[in-house]
Design a protein around this motif. Structure first.
Motif, PDB file in Angstrom:
ATOM      1  N   THR A   1       0.809  -1.220   0.000  1.00 29.64           N
ATOM      2  CA  THR A   1       0.000   0.000   0.000  1.00 29.64           C
ATOM      3  C   THR A   1       0.837   1.262   0.000  1.00 29.64           C
ATOM      4  OG1 THR A   1      -0.128   0.174   2.419  1.00 29.64           O
ATOM      5  CG2 THR A   1      -1.792  -1.192   1.321  1.00 29.64           C
ATOM      6  N   GLY A   2       2.041   1.202   0.558  1.00 28.37           N
ATOM      7  CA  GLY A   2       2.772   2.429   0.808  1.00 28.37           C
ATOM      8  C   GLY A   2       2.067   3.236   1.888  1.00 28.37           C
ATOM      9  N   ASP A   3       2.367   4.508   1.942  1.00 28.00           N
ATOM     10  CA  ASP A   3       1.773   5.390   2.950  1.00 28.00           C
ATOM     11  C   ASP A   3       0.403   5.847   2.464  1.00 28.00           C
ATOM     12  OD1 ASP A   3       1.104   7.232   4.856  1.00 28.00           O
ATOM     13  OD2 ASP A   3       2.838   8.534   4.556  1.00 28.00           O
ATOM     14  N   LEU A   4      -0.658   5.336   3.082  1.00 28.31           N
ATOM     15  CA  LEU A   4      -2.022   5.651   2.661  1.00 28.31           C
ATOM     16  C   LEU A   4      -2.577   6.921   3.302  1.00 28.31           C
ATOM     17  CD1 LEU A   4      -3.639   2.092   2.784  1.00 28.31           C
ATOM     18  CD2 LEU A   4      -3.033   3.387   0.732  1.00 28.31           C
ATOM     19  N   PHE A   5      -2.006   7.349   4.428  1.00 28.09           N
ATOM     20  CA  PHE A   5      -2.659   8.399   5.206  1.00 28.09           C
ATOM     21  C   PHE A   5      -1.877   9.713   5.252  1.00 28.09           C
ATOM     22  CE2 PHE A   5      -3.872   4.259   7.035  1.00 28.09           C
ATOM     23  CZ  PHE A   5      -5.198   4.276   6.666  1.00 28.09           C
ATOM     24  N   GLY A   6      -0.702   9.756   4.666  1.00 28.56           N
ATOM     25  CA  GLY A   6       0.059  10.988   4.623  1.00 28.56           C
ATOM     26  C   GLY A   6       0.569  11.405   5.991  1.00 28.56           C
ATOM     27  N   GLY A   7       1.133  12.599   6.056  1.00 30.48           N
ATOM     28  CA  GLY A   7       1.672  13.100   7.314  1.00 30.48           C
ATOM     29  C   GLY A   7       0.805  14.198   7.888  1.00 30.48           C
ATOM     30  N   GLY A   8       1.387  14.955   8.792  1.00 34.14           N
ATOM     31  CA  GLY A   8       0.674  16.080   9.377  1.00 34.14           C
ATOM     32  C   GLY A   8      -0.216  15.692  10.543  1.00 34.14           C
ATOM     33  N   ARG A   9      -0.900  16.692  11.068  1.00 34.02           N
ATOM     34  CA  ARG A   9      -1.726  16.485  12.259  1.00 34.02           C
ATOM     35  C   ARG A   9      -2.940  15.612  11.993  1.00 34.02           C
ATOM     36  NH1 ARG A   9      -2.811  22.538  14.101  1.00 34.02           N
ATOM     37  NH2 ARG A   9      -3.114  22.687  11.838  1.00 34.02           N
ATOM     38  N   ASP A  10      -3.372  15.519  10.728  1.00 33.73           N
ATOM     39  CA  ASP A  10      -4.588  14.766  10.409  1.00 33.73           C
ATOM     40  C   ASP A  10      -4.323  13.288  10.133  1.00 33.73           C
ATOM     41  OD1 ASP A  10      -6.122  17.014  10.665  1.00 33.73           O
ATOM     42  OD2 ASP A  10      -6.040  17.522   8.536  1.00 33.73           O
ATOM     43  N   ARG A  11      -3.082  12.856  10.205  1.00 33.81           N
ATOM     44  CA  ARG A  11      -2.767  11.476   9.861  1.00 33.81           C
ATOM     45  C   ARG A  11      -3.497  10.487  10.778  1.00 33.81           C
ATOM     46  NH1 ARG A  11       0.720   7.946   7.514  1.00 33.81           N
ATOM     47  NH2 ARG A  11       1.262   6.108   8.743  1.00 33.81           N
ATOM     48  N   VAL A  12      -3.443  10.724  12.088  1.00 33.00           N
ATOM     49  CA  VAL A  12      -4.075   9.809  13.035  1.00 33.00           C
ATOM     50  C   VAL A  12      -5.589   9.773  12.804  1.00 33.00           C
ATOM     51  CG1 VAL A  12      -4.558   9.362  15.469  1.00 33.00           C
ATOM     52  CG2 VAL A  12      -2.265  10.045  14.754  1.00 33.00           C
ATOM     53  N   ARG A  13      -6.183  10.934  12.591  1.00 32.08           N
ATOM     54  CA  ARG A  13      -7.629  10.977  12.363  1.00 32.08           C
ATOM     55  C   ARG A  13      -8.007  10.204  11.107  1.00 32.08           C
ATOM     56  NH1 ARG A  13     -10.474  13.597   8.921  1.00 32.08           N
ATOM     57  NH2 ARG A  13      -8.740  14.960   8.346  1.00 32.08           N
ATOM     58  N   ARG A  14      -7.246  10.384  10.033  1.00 27.51           N
ATOM     59  CA  ARG A  14      -7.560   9.676   8.791  1.00 27.51           C
ATOM     60  C   ARG A  14      -7.455   8.172   8.987  1.00 27.51           C
ATOM     61  NH1 ARG A  14      -4.852  14.226   6.237  1.00 27.51           N
ATOM     62  NH2 ARG A  14      -2.845  13.165   6.437  1.00 27.51           N
ATOM     63  N   ARG A  15      -6.431   7.728   9.711  1.00 25.87           N
ATOM     64  CA  ARG A  15      -6.282   6.300   9.954  1.00 25.87           C
ATOM     65  C   ARG A  15      -7.423   5.763  10.818  1.00 25.87           C
ATOM     66  NH1 ARG A  15      -1.500   6.329  12.015  1.00 25.87           N
ATOM     67  NH2 ARG A  15      -2.136   6.191  14.201  1.00 25.87           N
TER      68      ARG A  15
END
Length: 394
Positions: free
Chosen positions: A293-307
């Protein structure tokens, strides 16, 4: 020669036979001591093994259609997954289509001519399966599809009716061919419709990744492929532009096996105004990064929320339940995800409803999913609205 062509498969198989014969003939010549005989023995062993493995790989791929072309096998696309750091341009990664030429475009067979047991005869009697490519109006992504149209679609008495739709997703790295040849989806649906156990339904068979060889997991990747938007918005718009299918979410369902089943649950629970029913055979209940998959959720403050929002158990605990019906297929023994399936089913709360198909024994394979498929299709049929409306009134 194409990657799945019989001529290539036969040519490499013949080369393997020749290499075995040459090895037997040359072996006595490399029986001595020293560097040259040693290198000779290693060379004939390595060459023969390489050609045999290539022949076996081509045979397996021709049967299961994991990769339909050399480009797909090698990932030779613009902004392919190997260049994760370069992705951008609005998320247009992977194959790119031109929506101005139509959202549903005719294509070559894409393996459909190799699928056994498809309905034959006049469309009004047997139905028809078409091979097309669906192009995203928003994402510009392009994905191959088989579209099964039931006999009623071509009959005069149904000429003004819109039909319910089931979007069926394969696992990864499989594709549309597996849904036809090994899951036997159109053949099973045709039999159920003929027997009156399933209402006439348009079935659209697709693979869940839009940027092969990357496993996009039906996720909108920040700066990358917008797979969720493609399946939640582009695919319904495309199908409505070409086929006589429902406009109301009550006529739309999504199903799949393995990672395709995971996508089905994600799409229904996150987009209940698009899909109101989901049937998932051997799914997972959250999306996680892995080497495919690679990195599906990106970085930044929203990464945890997206996951977290792609963790279906988290959604059931923390968010209002969507108004959808889901069906889970699993097995008490042989399936590693049986405990997770039980936990998911127990966590479902109104207005969401959940049913299950639980086998006593079954593994993560097509033999298991073919057993579950008729019950899943009949369940889906009871969940979808038909006839939905009259063409011309909406």
């Amino acid at each position: 020669m194409g990657l799945t062509s019989r001529s290539l498969e036969y040519a490499v198989a013949a080369a393997a036979v020749v290499c075995v014969g040459l090895t037997l003939w040359l072996w006595p010549r490399f029986a001595g001591r020293g560097a040259r005989p040693l290198l000779g023995r290693l060379g004939v062993i390595a060459g023969t093994q390489l050609v045999i493995v290539a022949a076996l790989g081509l045979a397996v791929n021709a049967n299961f259609q994991f990769y339909a072309s050399w480009h797909e096998l090698l990932g030779l696309y613009d902004d392919a997954p190997a260049a994760v750091g370069k992705w951008g341009d609005g998320g247009a990664a992977g194959p790119v289509g031109d929506p101005s030429k139509g959202l549903v475009q005719a294509s070559g067979p894409d393996g459909l001519d190799k699928v056994h047991g498809l309905p034959k005869g006049a469309p009004a009697t047997a139905g028809r399966v078409e091979s097309v490519r669906i192009v995203g109006k928003r994402t510009r992504a392009v994905d191959p599809a088989y579209v099964y149209l039931p006999p009623q679609y071509f009959q005069p008495q149904y000429a003004r009716q819109r039909f319910p739709v089931v979007v069926a997703l394969s696992g990864y790295p499989g594709g549309t061919f597996l849904l036809g040849q090994h899951l036997r989806l159109p053949q099973t649906a045709a039999g159920l419709i003929r027997a009156g156990r399933m209402q006439p339904t348009v079935i659209v068979m697709m693979r869940p990744t839009i940027a092969p060889p990357r496993d996009t997991q039906c996720v909108d990747v920040p700066g990358g492929p917008q797979a969720e938007t493609f399946f939640a918005r582009d695919v319904p718009d495309a199908l409505r532009s070409r086929y006589r299918v429902g406009h109301d979410p009550g006529g739309w369902g999504v199903m799949g096996y393995s990672s395709g089943g995971s996508c089905a649950l994600q799409l229904a629970m996150r987009h209940d105004r698009t899909y109101t029913s989901a049937a998932a055979l051997s799914p997972d209940y959250k999306v996680s990064d892995d080497p495919t998959t690679g990195d599906l959720f990106g970085g930044g403050r929203d990464r945890v929320r997206r996951r977290e929002e792609h963790d279906l158990m988290w959604r059931l605990r923390r968010l209002p339940a969507p108004r959808v019906d889901v069906l889970i297929g699993t097995s008490r023994s042989g399936e590693k995800n049986y405990p997770a399936a039980r936990a998911f089913l127990a966590a479902v709360k109104p207005p969401m409803t959940a049913d299950s198909v639980v086998l006593a024994h079954g593994s993560h394979n097509f033999a298991t999913w073919r057993q579950e498929l008729p019950a899943a299709l009949e369940w889906m049929s009871r969940s979808l609205t038909f006839p939905e409306d009259v063409v011309g009134n909406s």
